[in-house]
Design a protein around this motif. Structure first.
Motif, short mmCIF file in Angstrom:
data_model
loop_
_atom_site.label_atom_id
_atom_site.label_comp_id
_atom_site.label_asym_id
_atom_site.label_seq_id
_atom_site.Cartn_x
_atom_site.Cartn_y
_atom_site.Cartn_z
N ILE A 258 0.85 -1.20 0.00
CA ILE A 258 0.00 0.00 0.00
C ILE A 258 0.88 1.25 0.00
O ILE A 258 0.59 2.23 -0.69
N GLY A 259 1.98 1.21 0.76
CA GLY A 259 2.92 2.33 0.76
C GLY A 259 3.49 2.59 -0.62
O GLY A 259 3.60 3.74 -1.05
N SER A 260 3.83 1.52 -1.33
CA SER A 260 4.35 1.66 -2.69
C SER A 260 3.29 2.26 -3.62
O SER A 260 3.59 3.12 -4.45
N ALA A 261 2.04 1.80 -3.47
CA ALA A 261 0.94 2.33 -4.28
C ALA A 261 0.73 3.82 -3.99
O ALA A 261 0.54 4.63 -4.91
N LEU A 262 0.77 4.19 -2.71
CA LEU A 262 0.60 5.60 -2.34
C LEU A 262 1.77 6.45 -2.87
O LEU A 262 1.57 7.59 -3.29
N HIS A 263 2.96 5.88 -2.85
CA HIS A 263 4.12 6.59 -3.38
C HIS A 263 3.91 6.95 -4.85
O HIS A 263 4.24 8.05 -5.30
N GLU A 264 3.30 6.02 -5.59
CA GLU A 264 3.00 6.27 -7.01
C GLU A 264 1.87 7.28 -7.15
O GLU A 264 1.93 8.20 -7.97
N ILE A 265 0.82 7.13 -6.34
CA ILE A 265 -0.32 8.05 -6.38
C ILE A 265 0.10 9.47 -6.02
O ILE A 265 -0.42 10.45 -6.57
N ASN A 266 1.07 9.58 -5.11
CA ASN A 266 1.51 10.89 -4.61
C ASN A 266 2.64 11.50 -5.44
O ASN A 266 3.22 12.52 -5.04
N ALA A 351 -9.69 -3.17 2.21
CA ALA A 351 -9.09 -4.42 2.65
C ALA A 351 -8.26 -5.04 1.54
O ALA A 351 -8.62 -4.96 0.36
N VAL A 352 -7.16 -5.67 1.93
CA VAL A 352 -6.29 -6.34 0.97
C VAL A 352 -5.98 -7.74 1.49
O VAL A 352 -5.53 -7.90 2.63
N GLY A 353 -6.24 -8.75 0.67
CA GLY A 353 -5.94 -10.11 1.08
C GLY A 353 -6.58 -11.12 0.16
O GLY A 353 -7.49 -10.81 -0.61
N ASN A 354 -6.10 -12.35 0.24
CA ASN A 354 -6.62 -13.43 -0.58
C ASN A 354 -8.05 -13.78 -0.19
O ASN A 354 -8.40 -13.77 1.00
N LYS A 355 -8.87 -14.13 -1.17
CA LYS A 355 -10.29 -14.37 -0.92
C LYS A 355 -10.58 -15.62 -0.09
O LYS A 355 -11.70 -15.79 0.40
N ASP A 356 -9.58 -16.52 0.12
CA ASP A 356 -9.83 -17.72 0.91
C ASP A 356 -9.57 -17.51 2.40
O ASP A 356 -9.68 -18.44 3.20
N ILE A 357 -9.24 -16.28 2.82
CA ILE A 357 -9.04 -15.96 4.23
C ILE A 357 -10.38 -15.54 4.84
O ILE A 357 -11.13 -14.78 4.24
N ALA A 358 -10.67 -16.04 6.04
CA ALA A 358 -12.00 -15.86 6.63
C ALA A 358 -12.41 -14.39 6.76
O ALA A 358 -13.56 -14.04 6.48
N SER A 376 -1.92 -6.83 -7.65
CA SER A 376 -2.05 -5.98 -8.83
C SER A 376 -3.27 -5.07 -8.78
O SER A 376 -3.37 -4.09 -9.53
N GLU A 377 -4.24 -5.37 -7.87
CA GLU A 377 -5.47 -4.58 -7.78
C GLU A 377 -5.34 -3.40 -6.82
O GLU A 377 -6.21 -2.52 -6.80
N ILE A 378 -4.27 -3.37 -6.03
CA ILE A 378 -4.19 -2.40 -4.94
C ILE A 378 -4.22 -0.97 -5.46
O ILE A 378 -5.04 -0.14 -5.04
N ILE A 379 -3.32 -0.62 -6.39
CA ILE A 379 -3.20 0.77 -6.81
C ILE A 379 -4.46 1.26 -7.52
O ILE A 379 -4.91 2.39 -7.31
N ARG A 380 -5.09 0.38 -8.32
CA ARG A 380 -6.29 0.80 -9.06
C ARG A 380 -7.46 1.06 -8.11
O ARG A 380 -8.12 2.11 -8.19
N LYS A 381 -7.72 0.13 -7.21
CA LYS A 381 -8.87 0.29 -6.31
C LYS A 381 -8.63 1.37 -5.26
O LYS A 381 -9.56 2.10 -4.88
N LEU A 382 -7.39 1.51 -4.81
CA LEU A 382 -7.08 2.54 -3.83
C LEU A 382 -7.17 3.93 -4.46
O LEU A 382 -7.71 4.87 -3.85
N SER A 383 -6.68 4.06 -5.69
CA SER A 383 -6.77 5.35 -6.40
C SER A 383 -8.22 5.78 -6.57
O SER A 383 -8.56 6.97 -6.37
#
Length: 427
Positions: A258-266, A351-358, A376-383
């Motif tokens: 998320i920090g990396s994604a924010l670095h790109e967004i910022n 939220a970020v995580g694999n769909k098989d986690i409770a 790969s979905e983090i930056i798009r959905k967070l933006s």
């Protein structure tokens, strides 16, 4: 009704054990609670009047000098605080470096059983519990305590499972891990058989543990009094993201993503900043991965009362799980209790995580968060969230409604109280 609660941690507002147990028991009528703590630290709650402290440090001292007591009532004197703070630093070091040999050595120390002493028996006799309530955990020393208490008191035992501490669906290359896993499975099987009631933390865990232990398990959530949704005012500039809680079990790696994604967004100006509040001791690797000075601010741990206010000041609350196979297996049956705090704050959750986690599965089923299932979905959905106040408002509402439907404290406490009274009548 007198309930004796047994745990590895002190009953405090700033740890998950104390926070959750206070949420479950505080306010229930006609109950009295005593607490046995098999570990370091000091309590900070008022409604639990009786605390007995046992530590491996005192067990070892007693082996050398029988006059030194294994068990003592916890006080807040300066001398006690200094001794317990020293132990906390040592345990923090073990936690941050994941030294599993330490945990085996701790079980070895408790195996001498000199802690089964007159002081412990007197504490139990004077309180005279009707029920014993404890965490279902892969800690041999905790389970040995429960075996003794069950034999000594003959009262019903209720256990509460939060994580997958039993199955072999785990990943580790450490032989020490697997030795400990098989040793603890035997004790957990025995504990399940002698317990009168088993609570679990998620639907996924309920299904698996009911099948594995051949019994009907019940889900027990943390709750709040959801009455009126807090107003969400769009006022922070840049957008304020908040994560609070443990960053172990690979969560720090996902926060770094998320920090990396924010670095790109910022890149063209600071649009959003992530504030991380955690009591997890950070090692050098964690600090290095989270080193995004303009996009991530690492904050000191703060009391739970302050965290509630901080969450309500946020625009987006962050929930993350690790993507590594080892970490996914570790938390696949777990449900983070801080999610209920998030729901109550009435703020948008990312939220970020694999769909098989409770926990991720729960958020998806209840439409309680915007979820990135893949890295790969983090930056798009967070933006999209950062750039859309209306979307944040929409998910703030859905988050609060999820809590309103599933986590009403009065209903949870009523069910718990009825279950415990049924056990007493059965006895």
């Amino acid at each position: 009704m007198r309930i004796l609660v047994v745990s590895c941690n002190p009953w405090r507002k700033d740890n998950s054990i104390g926070n959750t147990y206070t949420n479950l028991f505080n306010g229930m009528e006609d109950i009295e609670i005593a607490h046995i703590c098999c570990g370091g630290g000091t309590p900070d709650v008022d409604f639990v009047k009786y605390h007995l402290h046992i530590s491996e440090r005192n067990i070892l001292k007693n082996l050398i000098n029988p006059k030194h007591k294994c068990c003592r009532i916890i006080t807040s004197s300066n001398q006690d605080m200094r001794a317990l703070d020293k132990r906390k630093k040592a345990v923090d070091f073990m936690r941050s470096h994941r030294l599993q040999l330490f945990f085996l050595l701790r079980d070895l120390i408790w195996s001498f059983k000199n802690w089964i002493c007159d002081d412990l028996k007197d504490f139990v006799d004077q309180f005279n519990p009707d029920i014993i309530f404890a965490h279902f955990l892969d800690r041999g020393y905790l389970n040995e305590m429960l075996f003794f208490l069950k034999e000594y008191t003959k009262v019903p035992v209720v256990v509460y499972a939060w994580d997958d501490v039993y199955t072999l669906k785990q990943f580790s290359l450490s032989p020490i891990f697997w030795i400990n896993r098989f040793l603890q499975r035997k004790k957990l099987r025995k504990l399940s058989e002698l317990s009168s009631l088993m609570y679990v933390i998620s639907e996924k865990q309920r299904m698996e543990y009911s099948r594995l232990f051949g019994r009907s398990c019940r889900i027990l959530y943390k709750g709040y009094d959801f009455e009126e949704q807090p107003t969400y005012e769009i006022k922070n500039q840049p957008v304020k993201l908040v994560y609070s809680g443990n960053i172990g079990t690979g969560r720090y790696k996902t926060l770094a993503l998320i920090g990396s994604a924010l670095h790109e967004i910022n890149r063209d100006g600071i649009k959003a900043v992530l504030y991380i509040y955690t009591s997890t001791p950070l090692n050098l690797k964690m600090r290095r991965l989270l080193d995004y000075p303009e996009s991530i601010h690492r904050m000191k741990s703060v009391p739970s009362e302050e965290i509630a206010a901080i969450q309500q000041e946020a625009d987006i609350l962050i929930h993350v799980e690790g993507f590594d196979l080892k970490q996914r297996f570790k938390v696949r049956l777990s449900f983070s209790t801080k999610l209920v705090d998030y729901f109550y704050s009435g703020r948008c959750i990312f939220a970020v995580g694999n769909k098989d986690i409770a926990s991720i599965e729960y958020l998806s089923k209840n439409h309680g968060a915007v979820i990135a299932y893949k890295k790969s979905e983090i930056i798009r959905k967070l933006s999209r969230l950062i750039n859309s106040p209306s979307l944040r408002k929409k998910y703030a509402k859905q988050s609060w409604e999820c809590g309103w439907r599933n986590h009403q404290r009065k209903h949870i406490q009523s069910t718990l109280e009825n279950d415990l009274k049924t056990l007493l009548h059965g006895k």
